[in-house]
Design a protein around this motif. Structure first.
Motif, PDB file in Angstrom:
ATOM      1  N   HIS A  62       0.837  -1.206   0.000  1.00  0.00           N
ATOM      2  CA  HIS A  62       0.000   0.000   0.000  1.00  0.00           C
ATOM      3  C   HIS A  62       0.869   1.254   0.000  1.00  0.00           C
ATOM      4  O   HIS A  62       0.654   2.167  -0.797  1.00  0.00           O
ATOM      5  CB  HIS A  62      -0.917  -0.034   1.218  1.00  0.00           C
ATOM      6  CG  HIS A  62      -1.594   1.244   1.524  1.00  0.00           C
ATOM      7  ND1 HIS A  62      -2.570   1.795   0.726  1.00  0.00           N
ATOM      8  CD2 HIS A  62      -1.433   2.094   2.560  1.00  0.00           C
ATOM      9  CE1 HIS A  62      -2.976   2.934   1.261  1.00  0.00           C
ATOM     10  NE2 HIS A  62      -2.310   3.139   2.379  1.00  0.00           N
ATOM     11  N   ARG A  65       2.736   1.700  -3.333  1.00  0.00           N
ATOM     12  CA  ARG A  65       1.827   2.218  -4.366  1.00  0.00           C
ATOM     13  C   ARG A  65       1.638   3.712  -4.211  1.00  0.00           C
ATOM     14  O   ARG A  65       1.703   4.469  -5.191  1.00  0.00           O
ATOM     15  CB  ARG A  65       0.466   1.516  -4.292  1.00  0.00           C
ATOM     16  CG  ARG A  65       0.409   0.178  -4.949  1.00  0.00           C
ATOM     17  CD  ARG A  65      -1.017  -0.328  -5.092  1.00  0.00           C
ATOM     18  NE  ARG A  65      -1.702  -0.505  -3.824  1.00  0.00           N
ATOM     19  CZ  ARG A  65      -1.675  -1.612  -3.087  1.00  0.00           C
ATOM     20  NH1 ARG A  65      -0.999  -2.674  -3.501  1.00  0.00           N
ATOM     21  NH2 ARG A  65      -2.339  -1.687  -1.944  1.00  0.00           N
ATOM     22  N   ARG A  66       1.416   4.158  -2.974  1.00  0.00           N
ATOM     23  CA  ARG A  66       1.171   5.582  -2.745  1.00  0.00           C
ATOM     24  C   ARG A  66       2.394   6.432  -3.064  1.00  0.00           C
ATOM     25  O   ARG A  66       2.273   7.542  -3.580  1.00  0.00           O
ATOM     26  CB  ARG A  66       0.710   5.821  -1.304  1.00  0.00           C
ATOM     27  CG  ARG A  66      -0.656   5.226  -0.986  1.00  0.00           C
ATOM     28  CD  ARG A  66      -1.754   5.725  -1.908  1.00  0.00           C
ATOM     29  NE  ARG A  66      -2.070   7.106  -1.685  1.00  0.00           N
ATOM     30  CZ  ARG A  66      -3.170   7.560  -1.112  1.00  0.00           C
ATOM     31  NH1 ARG A  66      -4.103   6.727  -0.706  1.00  0.00           N
ATOM     32  NH2 ARG A  66      -3.344   8.854  -0.957  1.00  0.00           N
ATOM     33  N   TRP A  77      -2.247  12.545  -5.960  1.00  0.00           N
ATOM     34  CA  TRP A  77      -1.780  11.622  -4.927  1.00  0.00           C
ATOM     35  C   TRP A  77      -0.650  12.263  -4.116  1.00  0.00           C
ATOM     36  O   TRP A  77       0.512  11.916  -4.275  1.00  0.00           O
ATOM     37  CB  TRP A  77      -1.285  10.324  -5.565  1.00  0.00           C
ATOM     38  CG  TRP A  77      -2.336   9.630  -6.360  1.00  0.00           C
ATOM     39  CD1 TRP A  77      -2.522   9.685  -7.708  1.00  0.00           C
ATOM     40  CD2 TRP A  77      -3.357   8.783  -5.848  1.00  0.00           C
ATOM     41  NE1 TRP A  77      -3.601   8.928  -8.060  1.00  0.00           N
ATOM     42  CE2 TRP A  77      -4.135   8.359  -6.939  1.00  0.00           C
ATOM     43  CE3 TRP A  77      -3.706   8.347  -4.565  1.00  0.00           C
ATOM     44  CZ2 TRP A  77      -5.232   7.516  -6.793  1.00  0.00           C
ATOM     45  CZ3 TRP A  77      -4.794   7.508  -4.426  1.00  0.00           C
ATOM     46  CH2 TRP A  77      -5.552   7.093  -5.523  1.00  0.00           C
ATOM     47  N   GLU A 127      -5.919   1.909  -5.069  1.00  0.00           N
ATOM     48  CA  GLU A 127      -5.911   2.861  -3.955  1.00  0.00           C
ATOM     49  C   GLU A 127      -7.243   3.577  -3.799  1.00  0.00           C
ATOM     50  O   GLU A 127      -7.669   3.862  -2.679  1.00  0.00           O
ATOM     51  CB  GLU A 127      -4.773   3.864  -4.117  1.00  0.00           C
ATOM     52  CG  GLU A 127      -3.402   3.259  -3.897  1.00  0.00           C
ATOM     53  CD  GLU A 127      -3.249   2.640  -2.510  1.00  0.00           C
ATOM     54  OE1 GLU A 127      -3.578   3.306  -1.514  1.00  0.00           O
ATOM     55  OE2 GLU A 127      -2.808   1.482  -2.427  1.00  0.00           O
ATOM     56  N   LYS A 128      -7.935   3.847  -4.888  1.00  0.00           N
ATOM     57  CA  LYS A 128      -9.262   4.476  -4.794  1.00  0.00           C
ATOM     58  C   LYS A 128     -10.252   3.531  -4.133  1.00  0.00           C
ATOM     59  O   LYS A 128     -11.103   3.959  -3.352  1.00  0.00           O
ATOM     60  CB  LYS A 128      -9.761   4.878  -6.186  1.00  0.00           C
ATOM     61  CG  LYS A 128      -9.067   6.118  -6.742  1.00  0.00           C
ATOM     62  CD  LYS A 128      -9.541   6.417  -8.136  1.00  0.00           C
ATOM     63  CE  LYS A 128      -8.742   7.570  -8.716  1.00  0.00           C
ATOM     64  NZ  LYS A 128      -9.061   7.779 -10.140  1.00  0.00           N
ATOM     65  N   GLU A 130      -9.542   1.311  -1.915  1.00  0.00           N
ATOM     66  CA  GLU A 130      -9.195   1.169  -0.500  1.00  0.00           C
ATOM     67  C   GLU A 130      -9.534   2.404   0.319  1.00  0.00           C
ATOM     68  O   GLU A 130      -9.538   2.340   1.541  1.00  0.00           O
ATOM     69  CB  GLU A 130      -7.702   0.831  -0.358  1.00  0.00           C
ATOM     70  CG  GLU A 130      -7.353  -0.557  -0.815  1.00  0.00           C
ATOM     71  CD  GLU A 130      -5.911  -0.940  -0.563  1.00  0.00           C
ATOM     72  OE1 GLU A 130      -5.178  -0.177   0.089  1.00  0.00           O
ATOM     73  OE2 GLU A 130      -5.517  -2.018  -1.026  1.00  0.00           O
ATOM     74  N   GLN A 131      -9.815   3.513  -0.334  1.00  0.00           N
ATOM     75  CA  GLN A 131     -10.119   4.754   0.415  1.00  0.00           C
ATOM     76  C   GLN A 131     -11.478   4.720   1.042  1.00  0.00           C
ATOM     77  O   GLN A 131     -12.425   4.275   0.694  1.00  0.00           O
ATOM     78  CB  GLN A 131      -9.986   5.991  -0.486  1.00  0.00           C
ATOM     79  CG  GLN A 131      -8.581   6.311  -0.797  1.00  0.00           C
ATOM     80  CD  GLN A 131      -8.448   7.566  -1.679  1.00  0.00           C
ATOM     81  OE1 GLN A 131      -9.376   8.015  -2.311  1.00  0.00           O
ATOM     82  NE2 GLN A 131      -7.248   8.109  -1.723  1.00  0.00           N
TER      83      GLN A 131
END
Length: 131
Positions: A62, A65-66, A77, A127-128, A130-131
């Motif tokens: 995670h 990725r960020r 981001w 990531e979207k 997981e938000q």
């Protein structure tokens, strides 16, 4: 008059200072070119290291990725620097290398990897979700 006598010395000193300043600038440019060359050598490997971990499913993934997404598009981001603290030491170093490399690289870092743009889009989708 002493002014006429001292003028050649002043001119000579100014020329010497100008020469020294120019040499210092040239040396600084050479050092910057060497640093860029080193980053060009290390950057793709560091990016690949982060990308491999980012494709897995873990807390480190995670954060990788960020970090890659921040390098890809920092407006969409933004990078929370605390992400660097939770990474293993080798991933921290890879992340710092990628960040520095992205500043100096002639192309976007993801462009050095075949399918890099698609990979970044996939990371953004993950990531979207997981938000």
């Amino acid at each position: 008059m002493t002014t006429n006598h001292s003028m050649p010395l002043v001119t000579q000193r100014l020329r010497e200072r100008n020469r020294q300043a120019l040499e210092a600038m040239i040396d600084a440019e050479d050092a910057a070119d060497q640093a860029r060359a080193q980053l060009d050598g290390k950057g793709p490997d560091a990016w690949q290291r982060l990308a491999v971990v980012a494709q897995k499913e873990s807390g480190q993934s995670h954060h990788c990725r960020r970090i890659l997404l921040a390098v890809y598009n920092s407006y969409a981001w933004p990078l929370d620097l605390t992400r660097l603290r939770v990474l293993d030491r080798d991933l921290q170093q890879a992340a710092l290398t990628v960040i520095e490399w992205s500043i100096y690289a002639s192309d976007e870092p993801h462009g050095y990897t075949p399918g890099g743009n698609e990979l970044m889009q996939r990371f953004a989708t993950i990531e979207k979700e997981e938000q």
